[in-house]
Design a protein around this motif. Structure first.
Motif, PDB file in Angstrom:
ATOM      1  N   GLN A 176       0.813  -1.221   0.000  1.00 31.17           N
ATOM      2  CA  GLN A 176       0.000   0.000   0.000  1.00 31.17           C
ATOM      3  C   GLN A 176       0.845   1.268   0.000  1.00 31.17           C
ATOM      4  O   GLN A 176       0.298   2.366  -0.045  1.00 31.17           O
ATOM      5  CB  GLN A 176      -0.911   0.004   1.247  1.00 31.17           C
ATOM      6  CG  GLN A 176      -1.691  -1.278   1.453  1.00 31.17           C
ATOM      7  CD  GLN A 176      -2.528  -1.662   0.245  1.00 31.17           C
ATOM      8  OE1 GLN A 176      -3.112  -0.792  -0.408  1.00 31.17           O
ATOM      9  NE2 GLN A 176      -2.589  -2.960  -0.064  1.00 31.17           N
ATOM     10  N   SER A 177       2.161   1.131   0.037  1.00 34.98           N
ATOM     11  CA  SER A 177       3.031   2.313   0.075  1.00 34.98           C
ATOM     12  C   SER A 177       3.050   2.999  -1.286  1.00 34.98           C
ATOM     13  O   SER A 177       3.267   2.342  -2.309  1.00 34.98           O
ATOM     14  CB  SER A 177       4.453   1.915   0.477  1.00 34.98           C
ATOM     15  OG  SER A 177       4.445   1.329   1.764  1.00 34.98           O
ATOM     16  N   PRO A 178       2.857   4.299  -1.339  1.00 38.59           N
ATOM     17  CA  PRO A 178       2.818   5.006  -2.622  1.00 38.59           C
ATOM     18  C   PRO A 178       4.168   5.066  -3.312  1.00 38.59           C
ATOM     19  O   PRO A 178       4.256   5.061  -4.532  1.00 38.59           O
ATOM     20  CB  PRO A 178       2.316   6.402  -2.242  1.00 38.59           C
ATOM     21  CG  PRO A 178       2.693   6.550  -0.792  1.00 38.59           C
ATOM     22  CD  PRO A 178       2.580   5.194  -0.200  1.00 38.59           C
ATOM     23  N   ARG A 179       5.241   5.143  -2.534  1.00 42.30           N
ATOM     24  CA  ARG A 179       6.576   5.239  -3.124  1.00 42.30           C
ATOM     25  C   ARG A 179       7.561   4.503  -2.233  1.00 42.30           C
ATOM     26  O   ARG A 179       7.670   4.783  -1.039  1.00 42.30           O
ATOM     27  CB  ARG A 179       6.992   6.706  -3.282  1.00 42.30           C
ATOM     28  CG  ARG A 179       8.345   6.872  -3.941  1.00 42.30           C
ATOM     29  CD  ARG A 179       8.665   8.347  -4.180  1.00 42.30           C
ATOM     30  NE  ARG A 179       9.984   8.523  -4.770  1.00 42.30           N
ATOM     31  CZ  ARG A 179      11.123   8.580  -4.076  1.00 42.30           C
ATOM     32  NH1 ARG A 179      11.077   8.461  -2.754  1.00 42.30           N
ATOM     33  NH2 ARG A 179      12.287   8.727  -4.681  1.00 42.30           N
ATOM     34  N   LEU A 180       8.264   3.565  -2.820  1.00 42.71           N
ATOM     35  CA  LEU A 180       9.200   2.750  -2.051  1.00 42.71           C
ATOM     36  C   LEU A 180      10.638   3.134  -2.358  1.00 42.71           C
ATOM     37  O   LEU A 180      10.975   3.500  -3.493  1.00 42.71           O
ATOM     38  CB  LEU A 180       8.994   1.267  -2.363  1.00 42.71           C
ATOM     39  CG  LEU A 180       7.660   0.651  -1.936  1.00 42.71           C
ATOM     40  CD1 LEU A 180       7.559  -0.773  -2.448  1.00 42.71           C
ATOM     41  CD2 LEU A 180       7.516   0.690  -0.413  1.00 42.71           C
ATOM     42  N   SER A 256       3.905  -7.019  -7.584  1.00 39.44           N
ATOM     43  CA  SER A 256       5.272  -6.668  -7.963  1.00 39.44           C
ATOM     44  C   SER A 256       5.444  -5.167  -7.800  1.00 39.44           C
ATOM     45  O   SER A 256       4.670  -4.375  -8.359  1.00 39.44           O
ATOM     46  CB  SER A 256       5.533  -7.084  -9.412  1.00 39.44           C
ATOM     47  OG  SER A 256       6.753  -6.553  -9.878  1.00 39.44           O
ATOM     48  N   LEU A 257       6.465  -4.755  -7.038  1.00 42.23           N
ATOM     49  CA  LEU A 257       6.659  -3.342  -6.704  1.00 42.23           C
ATOM     50  C   LEU A 257       7.994  -2.831  -7.241  1.00 42.23           C
ATOM     51  O   LEU A 257       8.995  -3.553  -7.240  1.00 42.23           O
ATOM     52  CB  LEU A 257       6.614  -3.161  -5.180  1.00 42.23           C
ATOM     53  CG  LEU A 257       5.348  -3.714  -4.480  1.00 42.23           C
ATOM     54  CD1 LEU A 257       5.516  -3.638  -2.972  1.00 42.23           C
ATOM     55  CD2 LEU A 257       4.112  -2.950  -4.939  1.00 42.23           C
TER      56      LEU A 257
END
Length: 299
Positions: A176-180, A256-257
Motif C-alpha cells: 500500500q506504500s505510494p513510493r518505495l 510486484s513493486l
C-alpha cells in the motif's frame, strides 16, 4: 515376413479370408499361401480351421498382438522419416543457465513444441560459463544465458533486458506504500537467493551500497518455492521481472513493486549458437522460434 504379418492381421480383423483378400487386393489363394508361409516360418498354427471358419489359436492371439505393435512402430518410423525429408526438426539440444531455467524456458518450449510437435527437445542446464563452453564444443546446439558474452565462433543475440522487482503478498503493508525506496528493506523479513548465485551477489552488493540490512528468513534457489512461501511467512523477495507473469502474481495473491535502485540489477538474457553456419535444421528452427518469441514486435 512383415508383409505376411500384415496379411495375417487383416484376416484376423476381417474374420474372413474372402473379405481380407478384397481389402488387400489379393486373390484368396494368394492370401492363404501368405498365411501358410507365416505359419511355416514360425513353426506354429495360427488358426484352428473349422471348414471356412477360422479361430485364432493361443499363439495366434500372441502373434496378432505382435503384428499390431510392428504396424504401429512402422507407422511412427515412416512419419518421422517423412518429416525429416520435409526438413522438420527432430532432435535439438538446448542449454540454459540455471538463472534462466525458470524464466525464459517455459514460454519458449511451449512455442517450439506447438509449432513442431514431432520434435524432440533435450535440455542441459548449468552455470553460464558451462553453457558457453557446451555450445562452443558442440555439446549443445543452442544456449540461453543471462548475460552477454563475446566468445570466438559464437553468435550472441540479446533477447530482452531483465531486472529485479520487490515482490510481496497483496496484503503486505508495503503493497500500500505510494513510493518505495531501499530504506524500506532495512530489517524487512526477506527470502533471498542462496549465496554464490548471481542474484545473491547482485543483491548483496546493492544492499551494501544502499546501507540496507534486511532480516533474512530463508535462502532458496527456487523461484517457485519463494513465490509459494511469501504469503505464508509474510516476507518479501527480489525476483526477476521476466518471471513475474500476470497469471503467477494474480494466482498467488502477490504484487510486484518498483524501487528505483533496483534498476541497477539489470542484466541481458541472450541466445547463443555457433556462428560457423553448421547448424542443423532442428537448431535453425529453434533459433527462429526463439527470435519470434522474444524479438517479435521489437522495433
Amino acid at each position: 515376413m512383415y508383409d505376411d504379418l500384415d496379411a495375417f492381421a487383416a484376416v484376423v480383423e476381417h474374420s474372413s479370408l474372402n473379405r481380407a483378400s478384397r481389402q488387400l487386393n489379393l486373390s484368396q489363394p494368394a492370401l492363404s499361401r501368405k498365411i501358410s508361409k507365416l505359419e511355416e516360418r514360425l513353426g506354429v498354427a495360427l488358426f484352428h480351421r473349422f471348414g471356412k471358419r477360422l479361430e485364432l489359436t493361443e499363439v495366434g492371439r500372441l502373434t496378432y498382438t505382435y503384428a499390431l505393435e510392428q504396424r504401429q512402430q512402422r507407422s511412427k518410423f515412416l512419419e518421422a522419416l517423412s518429416k525429416f525429408k520435409e526438413g522438420e526438426p527432430q532432435l535439438v539440444t538446448l542449454g540454459a543457465s540455471l538463472t534462466t531455467l525458470q524464466t525464459t524456458l517455459p514460454p519458449l518450449v511451449n512455442a517450439y513444441m506447438e509449432k513442431y510437435p514431432a520434435a524432440e527437445l533435450k535440455l542441459i542446464t548449468g552455470k553460464t560459463h558451462e553453457m558457453v563452453t557446451a555450445v562452443s564444443e558442440g555439446k549443445c546446439d543452442v544456449g540461453i544465458i543471462a548475460s552477454q558474452v563475446q566468445e570466438p565462433g559464437l553468435r550472441c543475440i540479446p533477447l530482452f533486458e531483465d531486472q529485479l522487482r520487490l515482490v510481496v503478498a497483496e496484503h503486505h503493508p508495503l503493497a500500500q506504500s505510494p513510493r518505495l525506496t531501499m530504506e524500506h528493506l532495512s530489517r524487512l523479513p526477506m527470502i533471498l537467493f542462496s549465496k554464490g548465485t548471481w542474484y545473491r551477489r547482485t543483491t548483496d552488493d546493492l544492499f551494501q551500497r544502499c546501507g540496507v540490512d534486511p532480516d533474512v528468513r530463508m535462502e532458496i534457489d527456487s523461484f517457485e518455492a519463494i513465490v509459494r512461501l511469501l504469503p505464508t511467512i509474510k516476507a518479501a523477495a527480489l525476483l526477476p521481472k521476466s518471471y513475474l507473469r500476470p497469471e503467477l502474481l494474480n494466482g498467488g495473491g502477490l504484487v510486484s513493486l518498483h524501487i528505483k535502485e533496483l534498476e541497477q540489477t539489470q542484466r541481458t538474457t541472450c541466445l547463443i549458437y555457433q556462428g560457423s553456419g553448421g547448424l542443423s535444421t532442428a537448431a535453425r528452427c529453434l533459433v527462429q522460434v526463439t527470435e519470434e518469441v522474444f524479438l517479435s514486435g521489437r522495433e
